[in-house]
Write a protein that holds these residues in place. Sequence first.
Motif, PDB file in Angstrom:
ATOM      1  N   PHE A 133      40.262  32.015  32.714  1.00 15.17           N
ATOM      2  CA  PHE A 133      39.735  33.965  32.697  1.00 15.17           C
ATOM      3  C   PHE A 133      38.955  34.272  32.449  1.00 15.17           C
ATOM      4  N   ASN A 134      38.062  35.657  32.819  1.00 17.04           N
ATOM      5  CA  ASN A 134      37.426  36.259  31.829  1.00 17.04           C
ATOM      6  C   ASN A 134      38.018  37.847  31.304  1.00 17.04           C
ATOM      7  N   PHE A 144      46.012  37.666  32.148  1.00 19.46           N
ATOM      8  CA  PHE A 144      44.392  37.399  32.376  1.00 19.46           C
ATOM      9  C   PHE A 144      44.812  37.384  34.077  1.00 19.46           C
ATOM     10  N   ARG A 145      43.679  37.413  33.921  1.00 18.48           N
ATOM     11  CA  ARG A 145      43.118  37.630  35.433  1.00 18.48           C
ATOM     12  C   ARG A 145      41.594  37.092  35.475  1.00 18.48           C
ATOM     13  N   ALA A 146      41.176  36.343  36.721  1.00 23.92           N
ATOM     14  CA  ALA A 146      40.079  36.446  36.761  1.00 23.92           C
ATOM     15  C   ALA A 146      38.592  37.501  38.113  1.00 23.92           C
ATOM     16  N   ILE A 147      38.206  38.003  37.668  1.00 26.72           N
ATOM     17  CA  ILE A 147      37.432  39.258  38.326  1.00 26.72           C
ATOM     18  C   ILE A 147      35.655  38.169  38.821  1.00 26.72           C
ATOM     19  N   LYS A 148      35.746  38.564  39.466  1.00 28.69           N
ATOM     20  CA  LYS A 148      34.687  37.941  40.768  1.00 28.69           C
ATOM     21  C   LYS A 148      33.296  37.790  40.123  1.00 28.69           C
ATOM     22  N   ALA A 149      32.875  37.024  39.985  1.00 29.08           N
ATOM     23  CA  ALA A 149      31.252  37.471  39.482  1.00 29.08           C
ATOM     24  C   ALA A 149      30.581  38.075  40.311  1.00 29.08           C
ATOM     25  N   TYR A 154      37.060  47.090  36.269  1.00 30.69           N
ATOM     26  CA  TYR A 154      38.537  46.762  36.922  1.00 30.69           C
ATOM     27  C   TYR A 154      39.015  48.231  36.994  1.00 30.69           C
ATOM     28  N   THR A 155      38.507  48.323  38.843  1.00 31.41           N
ATOM     29  CA  THR A 155      39.595  49.839  39.204  1.00 31.41           C
ATOM     30  C   THR A 155      41.073  49.541  40.034  1.00 31.41           C
ATOM     31  N   LEU A 174      39.439  41.424  42.802  1.00 30.98           N
ATOM     32  CA  LEU A 174      40.203  39.820  41.818  1.00 30.98           C
ATOM     33  C   LEU A 174      39.917  39.359  42.264  1.00 30.98           C
ATOM     34  N   ASP A 175      39.611  37.579  41.512  1.00 31.33           N
ATOM     35  CA  ASP A 175      39.146  36.916  42.639  1.00 31.33           C
ATOM     36  C   ASP A 175      40.905  36.041  43.476  1.00 31.33           C
ATOM     37  N   GLN A 176      41.291  36.173  44.825  1.00 33.53           N
ATOM     38  CA  GLN A 176      42.990  36.334  45.244  1.00 33.53           C
ATOM     39  C   GLN A 176      43.094  34.323  45.212  1.00 33.53           C
ATOM     40  N   ASN A 177      41.558  33.507  44.482  1.00 34.42           N
ATOM     41  CA  ASN A 177      42.596  32.043  44.788  1.00 34.42           C
ATOM     42  C   ASN A 177      42.338  31.914  43.313  1.00 34.42           C
ATOM     43  N   ALA A 178      42.781  32.335  42.547  1.00 32.58           N
ATOM     44  CA  ALA A 178      43.182  32.763  40.963  1.00 32.58           C
ATOM     45  C   ALA A 178      43.923  32.648  40.665  1.00 32.58           C
TER      46      ALA A 178
END
Length: 203
Positions: free
Chosen positions: A106-107, A198-203, A75-76, A131-135
């Motif tokens: 969340f990952n 808690f966040r969702a990073i794009k795969a 994550y940056t 970041l997944d902007q839909n999450a």
Amino acid sequence: MQAPLFESDLPAHTLLNKDGCVLYYPATFNSIDCSAMFTSLMGSLDWRVDQLMMFGKLITTKRKVAWVGDAGCSYTYSGVKKEPQPWTPELLRIKSTVEKISQWKFNSCLLNLYHDGSESMGWHSDDEPELDQNAPIASLSLGGERKFSFKHKTEKTNVSLLLENGSVLLMHAPTQEFWNHSLVKTVRPVSPRINLTFRAIKA
């Protein structure tokens, strides 16, 4: 720690319902559980001072952070790249509860440790490209109560609340697109606080 609460068991307060949706769940965890989680997180994570690029200079903050997540979830933000620490058993238990509230998997999780009221977070949006902007972003507060504010990016609209010990703030899309948020400084005595987002990073 008590059995996780499901979304239907928790009364939510709607904080924002325009250009996004923000829900506030007070007392998601009781004070005894919060104290135990605070102590566990303080001792089990590799806390480091935060570093930010501002006006071409590397700034070191008093606030400490820990970036935790699945393998590969780097994550940056503010020009500095962070590699994840592995999940601890305590964090996985907390994540399970937050995922039931938010109905999202969340990952990753960014943890911020604020030692006192002089440590804050300026206006920003969590809109980094990883970041997944839909999450949604789910924020759990442990420790001292702090004022948290939202400011619309194009309108003169401000909304604030006190984030209580054990509360969860859930920011649904597209909140980050239209709103900035900040943790406000205070001169009043306040206990240390750990914030888990808690966040969702794009795969």
